[in-house]
Design a protein around this motif. Sequence first.
Motif, mmCIF file in Angstrom:
data_model
loop_
_atom_site.group_PDB
_atom_site.id
_atom_site.type_symbol
_atom_site.label_atom_id
_atom_site.label_comp_id
_atom_site.label_asym_id
_atom_site.label_seq_id
_atom_site.Cartn_x
_atom_site.Cartn_y
_atom_site.Cartn_z
ATOM 1 N N UNK A 27 3.391 17.756 74.368
ATOM 2 C CA UNK A 27 2.588 17.865 73.146
ATOM 3 C C UNK A 27 3.105 16.901 72.075
ATOM 4 N N UNK A 28 4.427 16.818 71.935
ATOM 5 C CA UNK A 28 5.007 15.894 70.953
ATOM 6 C C UNK A 28 4.680 14.446 71.315
ATOM 7 N N UNK A 29 4.782 14.122 72.607
ATOM 8 C CA UNK A 29 4.489 12.758 73.047
ATOM 9 C C UNK A 29 3.018 12.408 72.833
ATOM 10 N N UNK A 30 2.128 13.358 73.109
ATOM 11 C CA UNK A 30 0.702 13.111 72.896
ATOM 12 C C UNK A 30 0.403 12.890 71.415
ATOM 13 N N UNK A 31 1.062 13.655 70.554
ATOM 14 C CA UNK A 31 0.887 13.466 69.106
ATOM 15 C C UNK A 31 1.393 12.082 68.700
ATOM 16 N N UNK A 32 2.511 11.661 69.269
ATOM 17 C CA UNK A 32 3.057 10.338 68.971
ATOM 18 C C UNK A 32 2.111 9.240 69.455
ATOM 19 N N UNK A 33 1.521 9.415 70.633
ATOM 20 C CA UNK A 33 0.558 8.434 71.150
ATOM 21 C C UNK A 33 -0.632 8.319 70.201
ATOM 22 N N UNK A 34 -1.159 9.462 69.760
ATOM 23 C CA UNK A 34 -2.298 9.435 68.823
ATOM 24 C C UNK A 34 -1.919 8.734 67.529
ATOM 25 N N UNK A 35 -0.713 8.996 67.036
ATOM 26 C CA UNK A 35 -0.244 8.356 65.809
ATOM 27 C C UNK A 35 -0.162 6.843 66.007
ATOM 28 N N UNK A 36 0.385 6.424 67.137
ATOM 29 C CA UNK A 36 0.518 4.985 67.415
ATOM 30 C C UNK A 36 -0.850 4.333 67.600
ATOM 31 N N UNK A 37 -1.801 5.038 68.223
ATOM 32 C CA UNK A 37 -3.152 4.510 68.360
ATOM 33 C C UNK A 37 -3.777 4.279 66.985
ATOM 34 N N UNK A 38 -3.555 5.213 66.061
ATOM 35 C CA UNK A 38 -4.072 5.069 64.696
ATOM 36 C C UNK A 38 -3.404 3.891 64.003
ATOM 37 N N UNK A 39 -2.088 3.745 64.174
ATOM 38 C CA UNK A 39 -1.375 2.615 63.570
ATOM 39 C C UNK A 39 -1.903 1.290 64.109
ATOM 40 N N UNK A 40 -2.179 1.229 65.405
ATOM 41 C CA UNK A 40 -2.715 0.010 66.012
ATOM 42 C C UNK A 40 -4.102 -0.289 65.445
ATOM 43 N N UNK A 41 -4.937 0.747 65.331
ATOM 44 C CA UNK A 41 -6.289 0.555 64.772
ATOM 45 C C UNK A 41 -6.207 0.071 63.335
ATOM 46 N N UNK A 42 -5.307 0.674 62.536
ATOM 47 C CA UNK A 42 -5.131 0.238 61.141
ATOM 48 C C UNK A 42 -4.648 -1.206 61.096
ATOM 49 N N UNK A 43 -3.710 -1.542 61.966
ATOM 50 C CA UNK A 43 -3.176 -2.904 62.029
ATOM 51 C C UNK A 43 -4.282 -3.903 62.414
ATOM 52 N N UNK A 44 -5.109 -3.530 63.397
ATOM 53 C CA UNK A 44 -6.215 -4.395 63.807
ATOM 54 C C UNK A 44 -7.188 -4.626 62.653
ATOM 55 N N UNK A 45 -7.433 -3.586 61.882
ATOM 56 C CA UNK A 45 -8.342 -3.699 60.733
ATOM 57 C C UNK A 45 -7.788 -4.672 59.699
ATOM 58 N N UNK A 46 -6.506 -4.544 59.391
ATOM 59 C CA UNK A 46 -5.862 -5.442 58.432
ATOM 60 C C UNK A 46 -5.842 -6.864 58.995
ATOM 61 N N UNK A 47 -5.570 -6.989 60.285
ATOM 62 C CA UNK A 47 -5.542 -8.299 60.944
ATOM 63 C C UNK A 47 -6.904 -8.990 60.839
ATOM 64 N N UNK A 48 -7.988 -8.253 61.069
ATOM 65 C CA UNK A 48 -9.329 -8.825 60.954
ATOM 66 C C UNK A 48 -9.608 -9.271 59.528
ATOM 67 N N UNK A 49 -9.158 -8.488 58.555
ATOM 68 C CA UNK A 49 -9.360 -8.856 57.153
ATOM 69 C C UNK A 49 -8.603 -10.137 56.826
ATOM 70 N N UNK A 50 -7.380 -10.259 57.316
ATOM 71 C CA UNK A 50 -6.569 -11.460 57.072
ATOM 72 C C UNK A 50 -7.210 -12.665 57.762
ATOM 73 N N UNK A 51 -7.678 -12.483 58.996
ATOM 74 C CA UNK A 51 -8.342 -13.573 59.707
ATOM 75 C C UNK A 51 -9.591 -14.026 58.954
ATOM 76 N N UNK A 52 -10.341 -13.054 58.439
ATOM 77 C CA UNK A 52 -11.542 -13.373 57.667
ATOM 78 C C UNK A 52 -11.163 -14.168 56.423
ATOM 79 N N UNK A 53 -10.107 -13.777 55.767
ATOM 80 C CA UNK A 53 -9.622 -14.468 54.566
ATOM 81 C C UNK A 53 -9.207 -15.903 54.912
ATOM 82 N N UNK A 54 -8.478 -16.062 56.025
ATOM 83 C CA UNK A 54 -8.042 -17.399 56.468
ATOM 84 C C UNK A 54 -9.268 -18.264 56.758
#
Length: 104
Positions: free
Chosen positions: A62-89
């Motif tokens: 259960x702890x590992x699954x929660x950590x996976x979900x947290x990391x998936x959210x962090x990756x999605x947030x990172x991808x969103x910021x990355x797309x914004x930076x790419x758009x800016x560039x």
Amino acid sequence: MEQWLSSSEALEVKKMELEIESHFISEAHTELNNNIEHSIEDDKKEKEILCKRKTMLMGELEKLLALVKQKEKEIADNDSVLKAVEHKINNVVSGFKEIQSTID
């Protein structure tokens, strides 16, 4: 009368035989139950240990699954910021290209 006494004594003897037989059967039954309990005692202990281990592993999972979900959210947030930076560039590069075209 003699026959009745003889018959009565025979019944008494038969009764005692049955009581003795019943006692032996009861003792054998008790011994069998004890042997069964003794034979499965280790298995019961192992089962208890395995059940506790399963509970622990389920908690860890259960702890590992929660950590996976947290990391998936962090990756999605990172991808969103990355797309914004790419758009800016891309906007900056496009702006410089327009200026360069104008200069040319």
